[in-house]
Scaffold this motif. Structure first.
Motif, PDB file in Angstrom:
ATOM      1  N   PRO A  11       0.812  -1.227   0.000  1.00 30.24           N
ATOM      2  CA  PRO A  11       0.000   0.000   0.000  1.00 30.24           C
ATOM      3  C   PRO A  11       0.843   1.274   0.000  1.00 30.24           C
ATOM      4  CG  PRO A  11      -0.978  -1.614   1.470  1.00 30.24           C
ATOM      5  CD  PRO A  11       0.357  -2.173   1.056  1.00 30.24           C
ATOM      6  N   ALA A  12       1.897   1.307   0.815  1.00 27.82           N
ATOM      7  CA  ALA A  12       2.743   2.504   0.855  1.00 27.82           C
ATOM      8  C   ALA A  12       3.447   2.723  -0.482  1.00 27.82           C
ATOM      9  CB  ALA A  12       3.764   2.387   1.983  1.00 27.82           C
ATOM     10  N   LEU A  13       3.894   1.644  -1.127  1.00 28.59           N
ATOM     11  CA  LEU A  13       4.557   1.770  -2.425  1.00 28.59           C
ATOM     12  C   LEU A  13       3.599   2.322  -3.478  1.00 28.59           C
ATOM     13  CD1 LEU A  13       6.505  -1.632  -2.437  1.00 28.59           C
ATOM     14  CD2 LEU A  13       7.490   0.661  -2.175  1.00 28.59           C
ATOM     15  N   LEU A  14       2.358   1.861  -3.462  1.00 28.96           N
ATOM     16  CA  LEU A  14       1.361   2.371  -4.397  1.00 28.96           C
ATOM     17  C   LEU A  14       1.099   3.855  -4.161  1.00 28.96           C
ATOM     18  CD1 LEU A  14      -1.093  -0.649  -4.167  1.00 28.96           C
ATOM     19  CD2 LEU A  14       0.097   0.056  -6.245  1.00 28.96           C
ATOM     20  N   ALA A  15       0.995   4.237  -2.896  1.00 28.85           N
ATOM     21  CA  ALA A  15       0.736   5.642  -2.572  1.00 28.85           C
ATOM     22  C   ALA A  15       1.912   6.526  -2.962  1.00 28.85           C
ATOM     23  CB  ALA A  15       0.438   5.780  -1.082  1.00 28.85           C
ATOM     24  N   GLU A  16       3.130   6.058  -2.697  1.00 31.34           N
ATOM     25  CA  GLU A  16       4.324   6.844  -3.030  1.00 31.34           C
ATOM     26  C   GLU A  16       4.419   7.127  -4.521  1.00 31.34           C
ATOM     27  OE1 GLU A  16       7.526   4.516  -1.567  1.00 31.34           O
ATOM     28  OE2 GLU A  16       7.039   4.879   0.556  1.00 31.34           O
ATOM     29  N   GLN A  17       3.973   6.181  -5.333  1.00 34.73           N
ATOM     30  CA  GLN A  17       4.063   6.351  -6.785  1.00 34.73           C
ATOM     31  C   GLN A  17       2.780   6.906  -7.389  1.00 34.73           C
ATOM     32  OE1 GLN A  17       6.014   3.181  -8.926  1.00 34.73           O
ATOM     33  NE2 GLN A  17       7.122   2.497  -7.106  1.00 34.73           N
ATOM     34  N   ALA A  18       1.856   7.331  -6.519  1.00 33.69           N
ATOM     35  CA  ALA A  18       0.595   7.956  -6.937  1.00 33.69           C
ATOM     36  C   ALA A  18      -0.174   7.091  -7.931  1.00 33.69           C
ATOM     37  CB  ALA A  18       0.863   9.338  -7.525  1.00 33.69           C
ATOM     38  N   LEU A  19      -0.177   5.781  -7.679  1.00 32.63           N
ATOM     39  CA  LEU A  19      -0.908   4.849  -8.529  1.00 32.63           C
ATOM     40  C   LEU A  19      -2.301   4.621  -7.950  1.00 32.63           C
ATOM     41  CD1 LEU A  19       2.009   2.333  -9.132  1.00 32.63           C
ATOM     42  CD2 LEU A  19       0.970   3.836 -10.855  1.00 32.63           C
ATOM     43  N   HIS A  32      -0.615   0.609   8.448  1.00 30.99           N
ATOM     44  CA  HIS A  32       0.030   1.903   8.666  1.00 30.99           C
ATOM     45  C   HIS A  32      -0.688   2.934   7.798  1.00 30.99           C
ATOM     46  CE1 HIS A  32       3.220  -0.339  10.662  1.00 30.99           C
ATOM     47  NE2 HIS A  32       3.259  -1.132   9.603  1.00 30.99           N
ATOM     48  N   PRO A  33      -0.855   4.168   8.300  1.00 31.23           N
ATOM     49  CA  PRO A  33      -1.619   5.170   7.543  1.00 31.23           C
ATOM     50  C   PRO A  33      -1.012   5.434   6.166  1.00 31.23           C
ATOM     51  CG  PRO A  33      -1.253   5.901   9.804  1.00 31.23           C
ATOM     52  CD  PRO A  33      -0.407   4.681   9.616  1.00 31.23           C
ATOM     53  N   VAL A  34      -1.840   5.336   5.140  1.00 27.58           N
ATOM     54  CA  VAL A  34      -1.445   5.692   3.776  1.00 27.58           C
ATOM     55  C   VAL A  34      -2.614   6.424   3.123  1.00 27.58           C
ATOM     56  CG1 VAL A  34       0.201   3.801   3.418  1.00 27.58           C
ATOM     57  CG2 VAL A  34      -2.217   3.441   2.907  1.00 27.58           C
ATOM     58  N   PRO A  35      -2.331   7.351   2.217  1.00 22.50           N
ATOM     59  CA  PRO A  35      -3.414   8.122   1.578  1.00 22.50           C
ATOM     60  C   PRO A  35      -4.091   7.359   0.447  1.00 22.50           C
ATOM     61  CG  PRO A  35      -1.300   8.881   0.757  1.00 22.50           C
ATOM     62  CD  PRO A  35      -0.993   7.850   1.813  1.00 22.50           C
ATOM     63  N   LEU A  36      -4.715   6.234   0.796  1.00 25.43           N
ATOM     64  CA  LEU A  36      -5.460   5.437  -0.162  1.00 25.43           C
ATOM     65  C   LEU A  36      -6.848   5.156   0.401  1.00 25.43           C
ATOM     66  CD1 LEU A  36      -2.821   2.711  -1.187  1.00 25.43           C
ATOM     67  CD2 LEU A  36      -3.460   4.757  -2.481  1.00 25.43           C
ATOM     68  N   SER A  37      -7.823   5.045  -0.479  1.00 25.68           N
ATOM     69  CA  SER A  37      -9.170   4.682  -0.046  1.00 25.68           C
ATOM     70  C   SER A  37      -9.195   3.226   0.409  1.00 25.68           C
ATOM     71  CB  SER A  37     -10.175   4.872  -1.185  1.00 25.68           C
ATOM     72  OG  SER A  37     -10.333   6.238  -1.498  1.00 25.68           O
ATOM     73  N   HIS A  38     -10.107   2.927   1.332  1.00 27.78           N
ATOM     74  CA  HIS A  38     -10.270   1.534   1.751  1.00 27.78           C
ATOM     75  C   HIS A  38     -11.709   1.285   2.184  1.00 27.78           C
ATOM     76  CE1 HIS A  38      -9.558   3.364   5.778  1.00 27.78           C
ATOM     77  NE2 HIS A  38     -10.362   2.398   6.195  1.00 27.78           N
TER      78      HIS A  38
END
Length: 346
Positions: free
Chosen positions: A150-158, A168-174
């Motif tokens: 999840p963090a890798l996806l968020a970091e690459q804005a995918l 861990h908090p990540v800026p993705l919908s769930h």
């Protein structure tokens, strides 16, 4: 002589609308009146028109596929992808996720691509697949709290949406369930049946959902003076339920109620109780969790806490679609409510 393939013009004549209107409906552009959309869809069905996916992708700039990623970070190092996949496919939970995802995607002419991400190399392949535009985004079902995907996806804005709140908090919908409320429902039902010596088979305690179910169960029992509550940890599998129930009986031979944190473990617990001469539910009441097919086919049929997995998975797919279309720009958290389903085991 082969029959000519139907065209957009054929659909437009059949529907009595312009070619441009048919094109907007086919390409999923949402500024068409719903009644007209329905007329066009019926015309498509009557003519047998099939959109050219390559041409449509040029118009929409979408791959029309999504990656359904089962991410298994934290699995044993010696675990092979084949073994990991075998566990996934034998778990009724995953089948329900697929059903919900496909149920949303199919009417929208979108298709899932199943990917496994249980190693650094696999995660790299998922990220590359998405960066290359081969899928419009990812629907991620993670099996471990420390999963880095999840963090890798968020970091690459995918574009990605997660099934369950990330560890861990990540800026993705769930999407998620109020697992704590589900644990409380199980406890309250056992107490209402008159159970005085309840115990529980928890899920893996490195999984947030397991901890929340256990916390809710303990909280409800503590309010009624049952503290502490005997707990044995399972692994969300049938065999782990058998082993945990065996340990619980050794610890508390007189137990009269059991909450197992999923239906597979509840099924295993019932088998152990029957083998030990305990009647379910007369001697020991058993409550499961999920309301999977296992709950309905077990003997006795399981009383369980329903997790609406299909609805949750469909909402996950809808959220991703909204993000990809630009209709939703901020991460969303959608939490579903559990429901007690009473059958024969409690």
């Amino acid at each position: 002589m082969s029959r000519r393939a139907p065209t957009l013009e054929d659909v437009a004549r059949e529907a009595g609308v312009s070619r441009a209107t048919v094109s907007r409906v086919v390409n999923g552009i949402r500024n068409v009146d719903p009644a007209i959309q329905e007329v066009v869809r019926r015309a498509i069905a009557r003519t047998g028109y099939a959109p050219n996916r390559a041409a449509r992708s040029l118009v929409t700039r979408r791959a029309e596929t999504v990656a359904l990623v089962v991410s298994g970070a934290g699995e044993p190092p010696e675990d092979t992808q084949e073994a990991f996949a075998a566990r996934v496919f034998t778990d009724p939970f995953f089948g329900r996720v697929v059903a919900g995802v496909v149920g949303y995607l199919r009417p929208h002419s979108m298709y899932p691509v199943l990917m496994f991400a249980d190693s650094p190399q696999d995660r790299h392949e998922v990220l590359t697949y998405l960066r290359q535009g081969r899928a419009d985004g990812a629907l991620v079902v993670s099996t471990h709290a420390d999963d880095p995907l999840p963090a890798l996806l968020a970091e690459q804005a995918l574009p990605a949406v997660l099934f369950a709140r990330p560890g861990h908090p990540v800026p993705l919908s769930h999407v998620d369930l109020d697992h704590r409320a589900g644990g409380r429902l199980a406890a309250e039902h056992l107490l209402a049946r008159g159970c005085r010596r309840p115990a529980t088979v928890s899920g893996p305690l490195d999984v947030a959902a397991s901890r929340e179910r256990l916390a809710g169960f303990r909280e409800a029992l503590a309010r009624s003076g049952h503290d502490p509550v005997p707990v044995q940890e399972g692994g969300f599998t049938h065999d782990s339920g058998v082993a945990a129930m065996t340990r619980l009986l050794a610890e508390l031979p007189g137990l009269d109620g059991v909450f197992a944190a999923n239906d597979l473990m509840a099924q295993g617990a019932c088998e152990v109780l029957r083998a030990r001469g305990r009647r379910v539910p007369d001697d020991v009441a058993v409550v499961g969790f999920d309301d999977s097919a296992v709950a309905r086919t077990s003997r006795p049929a399981l009383t369980t806490v329903r997790q609406p997995v299909e609805d949750m998975a469909a909402r996950m797919a809808r959220l991703l679609d909204e993000h990809v279309r630009g209709e939703r720009t901020e991460p969303a958290s959608v939490v579903f409510a559990p429901e007690l389903v009473v059958r024969d085991s409690a």
